[in-house]
Design a protein around this motif. Structure first.
Motif: not given
Lengths: 177, 325
Positions: A73, A75, A81, A85, A103, A130
Motif C-alpha cells: 500500500y 502511503t 491514506c 490504512m 506500507l 513499513v
C-alpha cells in the motif's frame, strides 16, 4: 458604479477561463482508459527489494516463501491514506493472516524520515511492515501513486494494482489467493 | 423602534453570515472551493465581495477521531481568493455566485508541490422571510423579537482540480469533484448592540463515474460522497463610532459532518468526516454603509474527538464587500 460591475464580471470570467481541464469533473467519464499498464490481466513482475524502517530489507520474493501473497500500500501518511490504512488494519489484516501487508512510504527521503513518519502516524509496527521506497523504485515500476494498492501473488504475479477505494477489490483479490 | 438605516443589517449579517457559512470545511486535501455565498442586505440591489483566505495545517484527526501530527518537516498552506457577486431578483429573493481561486503551497513528508487553479464554484439563492429591516435598538413589542430568516439553496459546481484529475496526491487538489446541492438556513437577530446568528445546511452530493484517481486510470466505478450537514452559532457586539462607522466583533462555533459515501452503491467505510472549529471576526462599515471590510481568524479544536478524518487548520481571512446599488 459601472466600472465596479464591469470589473467584477471581468474577474469572474477570468477565473472561469484561467484553468484548463475543468470539464473533467463537470462531465465525468466512466470510460475505461487504463490501457496496458498491468491492471487488466495478471502479469509477472521482477522481484522488489526495499529498505525497511526497522533497518533490514523487505524482499517480496522472500515474503512469498511463507505467505500466500503480499500487499503493498503506497502511503504519504496523509488523512486519506490514514483512512485507508485504518481500514486495512481493521478489516483486512486479521481476515487474511497468511498475507503480508507492507506500507510503502514513497515520499520520505530517507529511512529515518520514513520511520518518524510511520511512528507519528501510528503505523510503525504489526500487523504492518513499513518499507521506505527512497529511490522510487517501487513507485516507478508499479506506476504507483497515493493510495495505490498492489497485490503480488505466488510466482511474483501482479494480481491487483489500483487505488484502495473501499477495499472491496482488495478483499476479493485476497480471497482468491 | 426600528433602525432606519438599511445597511445596518448589512454590517452584521454580511460579516457573520460569511464567517458562519464559509471556511468551516475548506482544507486542501478536501478541495478549496465551496466558500461562502454572499448575503445581500435588504433593499439593496446588488453587491460584490472579495476575500482572501490563508489556511495553514497542523495535523489531522484520524478516522477514530484521534489527533495525529503531520510527518516531521511538513508545511502545508492553502491560499484562496474568493470573488463573489450577489443580485436581488425580487423583493424577497436574491441570488449569488462565488468563485474561488486556490493556490496550494505544500511540503508534506518528502513531497513538495505548488499547484493552483479554480476551486469549486458555488451558486446560491436565498428567500427572505421578512419584509423590513429586522434589527432593532430596543425591544418594545413581541414583533421586535422576530429575527431575519433566510432559507435558500446552493449548488456547488466542481470547477476545481479534484482527485479525479491529473494530480499526484491529495494536497494538489482545489476542489472535490462532485456536484452538491445544499438546503441552507440563516436566522439572525440584532438588538443593538448585540447580534445572534444561527446558520445551518444539509447537502446532498450527486453520484458520478470515476475512471482516474490521483492521475492513474483505474477500473471505472461510480462514487458518491455522503450527505453532509453544517451548523454554526455566532454572537456579535457592535460599537458605533462617532463618525458613523460601525465595528462589529463576532465569535462563532461551527460543526460540519459528512456521512459515509458509496462506491458502486456499497458503503465506503473509509469515507466520512467531521470537524469542529471556533472563529473570531472583526468587521468595519464605512460611514456611507456601502462598504464592509472584515478580518477573521478560525481554528480547529485541536482535541481528540472533535473531528475525524479531517485536517486541523488555522484560517486567516480578509474580506471586503461593496453594495453597488
Amino acid at each position: 458604479m459601472y466600472s465596479i460591475k464591469a470589473g467584477t464580471v471581468a474577474l469572474l470570467i477570468l477565473l472561469t477561463t484561467a484553468c484548463g481541464g475543468i470539464t473533467d469533473d463537470l462531465r465525468p467519464s466512466g470510460a475505461d482508459q487504463r490501457g496496458g499498464n498491468g491492471n487488466v490481466e495478471p502479469t509477472t513482475i521482477a522481484n522488489l527489494s526495499l529498505p525497511s524502517i526497522d533497518g533490514g530489507v523487505i524482499d517480496v520474493a522472500s515474503l512469498l516463501e511463507d505467505h500466500d501473497g503480499v500487499v503493498l500500500y503506497f502511503t504519504m501518511w496523509c488523512p486519506v491514506c490514514d483512512s485507508h490504512m485504518s481500514h486495512l488494519r481493521s478489516a483486512q489484516t486479521s481476515r487474511f493472516p497468511r498475507v503480508a501487508f507492507v506500507l510503502v512510504d514513497y515520499v520520505s527521503g530517507s529511512v529515518n524520515e520514513a520511520r518518524m513518519a510511520a511512528t507519528a502516524a501510528g503505523f510503525a509496527g504489526p500487523p504492518f511492515m513499513v518499507a521506505a521506497d527512497t529511490a522510487g523504485e517501487a513507485e516507478d515500476r508499479l506506476q504507483a501513486t497515493m493510495g495505490t494498492t498492489v497485490v503480488i501473488g505466488p510466482g511474483m504475479r501482479l494480481l491487483l494494482n489500483e487505488d484502495y477505494k473501499d477495499g472491496a477489490k482488495l478483499a476479493e483479490t485476497l480471497a482468491g489467493l | 423602534m426600528r433602525r432606519p438605516t438599511l445597511n445596518l443589517l448589512g454590517g452584521a449579517v454580511i460579516l457573520t453570515a460569511s464567517l458562519l457559512a464559509g471556511n468551516a470545511h475548506a482544507a486542501s486535501c478536501c478541495g478549496g472551493g465551496g466558500s461562502a455565498t454572499l448575503t445581500l442586505p435588504k433593499f439593496s440591489a446588488s453587491m460584490v465581495g472579495l476575500s482572501v483566505d490563508t489556511e495553514t495545517y497542523h495535523g489531522f484527526w484520524d478516522q477514530q477521531g484521534k489527533r495525529r501530527d503531520d510527518p516531521p518537516g511538513s508545511t502545508l498552506v492553502q491560499y484562496r481568493i474568493n470573488a463573489g457577486y450577489a443580485r436581488r431578483l425580487t423583493d424577497h429573493w436574491q441570488a449569488s455566485v462565488n468563485l474561488p481561486y486556490v493556490l496550494n503551497d505544500n511540503r508534506y513528508s518528502g513531497v513538495s508541490s505548488h499547484t493552483q487553479g479554480l476551486g469549486d464554484t458555488t451558486v446560491g439563492i436565498w428567500r427572505e422571510f421578512f419584509d423590513n429591516i429586522m434589527c432593532v435598538t430596543s425591544v418594545e413589542t413581541l414583533e421586535d423579537l422576530l429575527p431575519a430568516l433566510y432559507v435558500g439553496g446552493a449548488l456547488t459546481i466542481p470547477t476545481g482540480i479534484s482527485p479525479y484529475d491529473d494530480v499526484t496526491n491529495s494536497f494538489d487538489v482545489t476542489g472535490r469533484g462532485f456536484y452538491r446541492l445544499d438546503l441552507n438556513l440563516l436566522v439572525e437577530k440584532t438588538v443593538y448592540p448585540w447580534t445572534v446568528t444561527l446558520s445551518g445546511g444539509y447537502g446532498v452530493h450527486f453520484e458520478r463515474p470515476v475512471n482516474r484517481e490521483y492521475g492513474v486510470y483505474v477500473t471505472p466505478y461510480t462514487k458518491k460522497l455522503g450527505d453532509r450537514y453544517n451548523v454554526a452559532f455566532g454572537g456579535g457586539y457592535t460599537w458605533f463610532l462617532g463618525n458613523g462607522d460601525m465595528v462589529t466583533a463576532t465569535g462563532t462555533l461551527s460543526d460540519v459532518r459528512e456521512f459515509a459515501g458509496t462506491i458502486d452503491g456499497r458503503n465506503d467505510p473509509t469515507s466520512g468526516l467531521s470537524s469542529r472549529r471556533w472563529s473570531l471576526a472583526l468587521g468595519w462599515n464605512t460611514p456611507d454603509r456601502a462598504w464592509v471590510a472584515g478580518a477573521s481568524f478560525s481554528r480547529s479544536f485541536r482535541t481528540d474527538g472533535w473531528g475525524a478524518n479531517f485536517p486541523m487548520t488555522d484560517i486567516v481571512s480578509l474580506r471586503i464587500s461593496h453594495v453597488l446599488d
